[in-house]
Every structure is written in C-alpha cells, then in structure tokens.
Enzyme design. Structure first.
Site, PDB file in Angstrom:
ATOM      1  N   SER A 153      51.149 -56.119 -86.683  1.00 15.25           N
ATOM      2  CA  SER A 153      50.400 -56.197 -85.435  1.00 15.25           C
ATOM      3  C   SER A 153      49.248 -57.207 -85.578  1.00 15.25           C
ATOM      4  O   SER A 153      49.497 -58.376 -85.869  1.00 15.25           O
ATOM      5  CB  SER A 153      49.915 -54.808 -85.035  1.00 15.25           C
ATOM      6  OG  SER A 153      49.511 -54.767 -83.694  1.00 15.25           O
ATOM      7  N   GLU A 250      59.188 -54.534 -76.841  1.00 15.81           N
ATOM      8  CA  GLU A 250      57.728 -54.465 -76.979  1.00 15.81           C
ATOM      9  C   GLU A 250      57.019 -55.400 -76.017  1.00 15.81           C
ATOM     10  O   GLU A 250      57.548 -56.451 -75.641  1.00 15.81           O
ATOM     11  CB  GLU A 250      57.317 -54.862 -78.405  1.00 15.81           C
ATOM     12  CG  GLU A 250      57.614 -53.866 -79.479  1.00 15.81           C
ATOM     13  CD  GLU A 250      56.880 -54.229 -80.757  1.00 15.81           C
ATOM     14  OE1 GLU A 250      55.671 -54.509 -80.669  1.00 15.81           O
ATOM     15  OE2 GLU A 250      57.500 -54.232 -81.824  1.00 15.81           O
ATOM     16  N   HIS A 280      56.688 -50.380 -81.339  1.00 13.26           N
ATOM     17  CA  HIS A 280      55.771 -51.260 -82.067  1.00 13.26           C
ATOM     18  C   HIS A 280      55.619 -50.783 -83.510  1.00 13.26           C
ATOM     19  O   HIS A 280      55.459 -49.598 -83.777  1.00 13.26           O
ATOM     20  CB  HIS A 280      54.423 -51.243 -81.342  1.00 13.26           C
ATOM     21  CG  HIS A 280      53.409 -52.176 -81.871  1.00 13.26           C
ATOM     22  ND1 HIS A 280      53.540 -53.546 -81.827  1.00 13.26           N
ATOM     23  CD2 HIS A 280      52.197 -51.940 -82.467  1.00 13.26           C
ATOM     24  CE1 HIS A 280      52.473 -54.114 -82.360  1.00 13.26           C
ATOM     25  NE2 HIS A 280      51.640 -53.163 -82.756  1.00 13.26           N
TER      26      HIS A 280
END
Length: 319
Positions: A153, A250, A280
């Site tokens: 991320s 996503e 995610h």
C-alpha cells in the site's frame, strides 16, 4: 477464479468491519491504536516468530525498527519491508507476522523500519527514514549480501519513491522490488478509483483523500509531487526485477497497471499479478487463507530465483 471460504470470510470482514471503522475514526493517533489491536487479534503470528528491536544508523540519521525471522535464515539477503497505512498509521507491530512469513519462505531475515508518520511528520520524513535504513544496511551487511525492497500500500509507494532517491544518489540497486497493492498516485486520478468504488472492500475513498493531504502537506506541488506519487516520476534507468500484486477490483488497481506499463516501457522486467476476488493487500492474511499463502509463496519463489540468478557465474565467452 474460485475464491476460498476463508477468503470470502475476510472479504466480508474487511467490507463490513474494517472499512466502516477506518472511515469513522478521524484521529490518526487513535486509528493507530485501533490498527495495532486489530493486528494482535486477527493476524496469524507463528509461535516461533522472532522479533528483535534495533536502530539502523547512517551518518547523523537513524531509524528504529524490528528484525523479524523464524530462525531459519539461510540466504545472503535481507528483506527491507516498508509497511502500509496511508503514511499515517501502521508499523512493525502490524506487519511483523507478514514480513516474518515472507522472509522465512524466501530464506532470509526481514527488517521493518518504524518510519515517521503524518500528520506529525509529513513528507519527506517517511522517505528520509526509508533511505536511512537502506543506506545503513548497505554499509552494515556482510560482503555479498543483497537487499530486497518490499512494501504494501503506502509502503509500496514508498518503495518506488526510494528507488528514485537511490538512483539520484548513485547508490546500488536492491536485488528486486516487490509491491503489494501499492499506492502510487496520491492525486487519486486512476480510473479504478471511480470504477471500483463499490467493489473496494477495505479502503474508504474519503480516508485516502484525507491521508493524502496530511502526508503531502509540505510537498511542493502537493500530492502530485513525483516522490509523493512516484507514478509520475521518470526513472533514470530501468529498475531491478519488479513484482507487483494487486486485487483486480481495488480502488488502487490502476496504480499498479499504470506503473507496470511505465516501467516496462523504460526497460524494467515487471511481473504484475491482478487477482480477482480478493481485497487490498490480501497477502497480509498469511497463514489464514490459501489465497494469501499462494501469493506469499509466489513472492518467495520470485525472490529465491532472483537471488540464485544474481549468484550464478556468467558463462565464459566462447573462444
């Protein structure tokens, strides 16, 4: 593609528990405490996982962090893992189980730097800390050891921003780069932000926008700065072999697709896995779902192959 019962459970948990909770908590310090408790309760931490605190120092800068391994490190490499959390939450405590699992499967140790977080420490604090950790490892590791750069991320975005810094400083490349659902465009201009708003299982768009503003508060050009949003950076040379994994539905899937296209156009060898039916950073559920374990096994195989390739002598020229 078939989705396991366990993965469907975690998909629902993310959609109906994690996503509303993230959206509701506006205080980032409070959200950090909630995230740490969540990791302790819901992530699988093997009983033989070894965690050792340390501080890496280079010059006048230093960064604390954790070494994570399971006592079976056997290859001359270190996994430098940059955790996610939208640059405002997360830390080694929330990612130790995952980094330890990856390191163990890959045959190496992992180091998770506890880089500084916004809003107390906006850009470039996190990037400075990541660079300090990398530079310290370069000088402290035994001869012949290599660094593998990984992140999830925001940590995936940080990994690509760090690559830009390393190139500008003339430092040696890592052996490889691995990014899980990387956040590469804090302007949120990817079409998937609109296309997948309903299918996104974990990340509230409002929170991403808020966190982006907090992190980029002091960056010239704001969220569009190329070291804040490394999707917009032009690399001086091809990156090391790169593996990216992202959920196909996503919000941020176009970040991975666009970065893969840009890197490939520049000569980087890129492998992009877009997995349907998962959320995610789904590999964070190491030991809990077959989809997570399969993804982490793929990463480990990729890293072992790159390390073997790096240590294979070049063939003698034909006489």
């Amino acid at each position: 593609m078939t989705v396991s019962t366990r993965q469907r459970f975690w998909n629902r948990f993310s959609r109906w528990v994690e996503k509303p909770l993230i959206a509701a908590v506006r205080s980032q310090p409070l959200l950090r405490r909630v995230a740490a408790q969540h990791a302790r309760l819901f992530y699988h931490r093997p009983p033989d996982l070894r965690v050792e605190s340390d501080r890496l120092t280079h010059g006048e800068r230093s960064v604390p962090g954790w070494w994570c391994h399971r006592g079976r490190s056997r290859l001359p490499a270190v996994l430098l893992f940059l955790h996610g959390g939208a640059y405002t939450v997360g830390g080694p405590a929330s990612h130790a189980h995952w980094a330890g699992a990856l390191a163990d499967a890959s045959g190496m140790r992992a180091f998770l730097p506890e880089y500084r977080l916004a809003p107390e420490h906006p850009f470039p604090a996190a990037l400075d800390d990541a660079e300090t950790a990398y530079h310290a490892l370069l000088t402290q590791l035994p001869a012949g050891h290599r660094i593998v750069l990984a992140g999830d991320s925001a940590g995936g975005g940080l990994a690509f921003a760090l690559m830009a810094r390393l190139q500008a400083a003339g430092l040696p490349d890592p052996l490889a780069v691995v990014a899980f659902s990387p956040w590469l465009d804090l302007t949120l201009s990817g079409d998937s932000v609109r296309r997948h708003r309903a299918s996104e299982m974990m990340l509230p768009l409002s929170w991403l926008r808020h966190a982006a503003r907090l992190y980029a508060a002091r960056a010239p050009g704001g969220c569009g700065h190329p070291l804040v949003s490394p999707l917009f950076h032009t690399y001086q040379r091809p990156l090391p072999p790169t593996l990216m994994l992202c959920g196909a539905e996503e919000l941020l899937s176009d970040d991975s697709v666009r970065m893969a296209q840009r890197l490939q156009a520049g000569g980087t060898r890129v492998d992009l896995l877009l997995r349907p039916g998962v959320g995610h950073i789904w590999p964070v559920h190491a030991g809990l779902t077959p989809e997570a374990d399969a993804a982490n096994d793929r990463v480990a195989a990729f890293l072992r192959a790159e390390l073997a390739r790096a240590h294979t002598p070049a063939p003698e020229p034909a006489s």
